[in-house]
Design a protein around this motif. Structure first.
Motif, PDB file in Angstrom:
ATOM      1  N   THR A  48      -0.069  39.851  60.015  1.00 45.65           N
ATOM      2  CA  THR A  48      -0.836  40.874  60.734  1.00 45.65           C
ATOM      3  C   THR A  48      -0.981  40.523  62.208  1.00 45.65           C
ATOM      4  O   THR A  48      -0.742  41.364  63.088  1.00 45.65           O
ATOM      5  CB  THR A  48      -2.224  41.030  60.089  1.00 45.65           C
ATOM      6  OG1 THR A  48      -2.077  41.341  58.699  1.00 45.65           O
ATOM      7  CG2 THR A  48      -3.021  42.122  60.778  1.00 45.65           C
ATOM      8  N   LEU A  50      -2.462  46.320  59.192  1.00 46.51           N
ATOM      9  CA  LEU A  50      -2.772  45.887  57.829  1.00 46.51           C
ATOM     10  C   LEU A  50      -1.920  46.637  56.803  1.00 46.51           C
ATOM     11  O   LEU A  50      -1.442  46.051  55.819  1.00 46.51           O
ATOM     12  CB  LEU A  50      -4.248  46.099  57.529  1.00 46.51           C
ATOM     13  CG  LEU A  50      -5.245  45.243  58.318  1.00 46.51           C
ATOM     14  CD1 LEU A  50      -6.671  45.696  58.019  1.00 46.51           C
ATOM     15  CD2 LEU A  50      -5.078  43.767  58.013  1.00 46.51           C
ATOM     16  N   LEU A  59      -7.073  41.718  53.038  1.00 49.12           N
ATOM     17  CA  LEU A  59      -6.857  42.739  54.064  1.00 49.12           C
ATOM     18  C   LEU A  59      -8.143  43.505  54.352  1.00 49.12           C
ATOM     19  O   LEU A  59      -8.439  43.840  55.510  1.00 49.12           O
ATOM     20  CB  LEU A  59      -5.750  43.698  53.617  1.00 49.12           C
ATOM     21  CG  LEU A  59      -4.353  43.083  53.431  1.00 49.12           C
ATOM     22  CD1 LEU A  59      -3.355  44.141  52.983  1.00 49.12           C
ATOM     23  CD2 LEU A  59      -3.873  42.402  54.699  1.00 49.12           C
ATOM     24  N   GLU A  67     -10.170  43.725  57.904  1.00 47.33           N
ATOM     25  CA  GLU A  67     -10.521  45.005  58.526  1.00 47.33           C
ATOM     26  C   GLU A  67     -12.005  45.052  58.897  1.00 47.33           C
ATOM     27  O   GLU A  67     -12.376  45.501  59.988  1.00 47.33           O
ATOM     28  CB  GLU A  67     -10.173  46.153  57.591  1.00 47.33           C
ATOM     29  CG  GLU A  67     -10.432  47.516  58.213  1.00 47.33           C
ATOM     30  CD  GLU A  67      -9.899  48.666  57.360  1.00 47.33           C
ATOM     31  OE1 GLU A  67      -9.578  49.729  57.919  1.00 47.33           O
ATOM     32  OE2 GLU A  67      -9.821  48.487  56.130  1.00 47.33           O
TER      33      GLU A  67
END
Length: 389
Positions: free
Chosen positions: A117, A327, A367, A371
């Motif tokens: 990422t 992502l 993930l 975030e």
């Protein structure tokens, strides 16, 4: 394909259309396997011989390799530095043709997600010029799980910059360690060029410091790197950067440094060594700032103003929506491999999940964590910038 028999689709080749590389296989003769096991048992970084298959149809190609990456010596899955025989570049990935590449186990990464990422964002900001892709590594017929295949920084940077005069990997200079010189043109003192950058910052202040620095280094690019690490809460980045000197356009005999980021895999983590070397930032707009150059710039009021301007630009460019897109791309790259039970069995860092659903749940949870942390950090920095102004 150039490395195997069969017909060639000229139109597809001209358009750069190739089947994506998803699998790299390493194999050994009996003698080579004995050498490999000896290197593995002794944590040796000496070369060993092997054969390499790139994809299902290409290879085996004779090669040599060695283990790399100090942190990976504590992992059961090694990192590899591979050099194919023949000194003939092969197209490994879109934009990457080389006979040398790295295979990174991501064994200290969180669910094989952080570095994939972060690399996307660094590339978006012009900070990471080398290509990478997630692949499966097969070692002697046994899956070793997902790896990140990357071009080697030294070779890629030398190819991309025709008038490169020096290339250095910065060490932890908060502890007084000097950079590691990886390339210097004839009659070029790479360390002296780098010290001139530091001297420009440490012997001046204010606008004079910034003006002097701009004659030696791309200040805004460097501060974008500082800003991105601060936005991502990277806990270990002081020694994860390359400095590359090229001839300056305005002064052909003077070196001008740009940078290339590296190994961004400690996202939203504690600053290493408990932050003992990190600069205290009362405004909270930076994170884990340890290196001499960034400490000097950010400790100067004019330098801090410049950093805040660059940080604001990064926050505008790397939004929560952009991060969500990164992502999603990470999920698209990583998750399909875990349909294979052999890949799951090799994934010791996430507990060798028994089912695809279990593996996906672990990775998607990471993930989701990223975030949430990104959204909170982005909002806090945006608010901090507004207050500062």
């Amino acid at each position: 394909p150039e490395a195997t028999a069969g017909t060639c689709n000229a139109e597809a080749a001209a358009a750069g259309v190739r089947a994506p590389l998803r699998r790299v296989a390493l194999s050994f003769s009996d003698a080579e396997r004995a050498t490999y096991r000896s290197r593995d048992a002794s944590d040796s970084e000496e070369d060993f011989l092997l054969s390499v298959e790139l994809g299902e149809d290409v290879g085996p190609v004779p090669a040599k390799a060695h283990f790399r990456g100090q942190s990976s010596f504590d992992c059961s899955r090694r990192n590899y530095d591979v050099d194919l025989d023949g000194n003939r570049p092969r197209q490994l990935l879109p934009g990457l043709a080389s006979d040398e590449f790295l295979l990174i186990a991501m064994c200290v990464d969180n669910a094989y997600s952080d570095q994939v990422t972060a690399n996307q964002l660094a590339e978006q900001l012009g900070l990471m010029p080398y290509r990478s892709q997630v692949v499966e590594l097969v070692l002697d017929g046994e899956s070793r799980g997902v790896y990140l295949l990357m071009g080697k920084p030294k070779e890629q940077l030398r190819v991309q910059h025709a008038r490169l005069t020096a290339l250095l990997r910065r060490a932890n200079d908060a502890h007084g360690t000097r950079p590691d010189v990886r390339f210097a043109a004839p009659d070029v003192d790479a360390l002296a060029l780098y010290e001139a950058v530091l001297d420009s910052a440490e012997s001046r202040s204010g606008a004079e410091m910034l003006s002097a620095l701009e004659r030696h280094v791309d200040v805004d690019q460097f501060l974008r790197w500082v800003a991105l690490n601060s936005l991502l809460g990277n806990g270990d980045w002081v020694d994860e950067v390359w400095f590359l000197a090229t001839e300056a356009h305005e002064a052909p005999n003077q070196a001008y440094f740009g940078i290339a980021a590296w190994d961004m895999d400690d996202l939203y983590d504690d600053c290493h060594f408990d932050g003992v070397d990190a600069m205290i930032d009362p405004k909270g707009l930076s994170y884990c700032v340890e290196g001499r150059l960034e400490r000097r710039i950010l400790s100067d009021p004019a330098g801090y103003d410049r950093y805040v301007r660059v940080l604001s630009e990064v926050l505008t460019e790397v939004t929560p929506a952009e991060f969500r897109a990164a992502l999603d791309h990470t999920a698209e790259e990583v998750l399909p491999y875990f349909a294979d039970p052999a890949v799951r069995a090799a994934s010791v860092e996430i507990g060798t999940p028994a089912t695809q659903a279990e593996a996906e749940a672990i990775i998607l949870a990471e993930l989701s964590r990223l975030e949430k942390r990104f959204a909170g950090r982005h909002a806090a920095l945006r608010h901090g910038v507004d207050v500062y102004r």
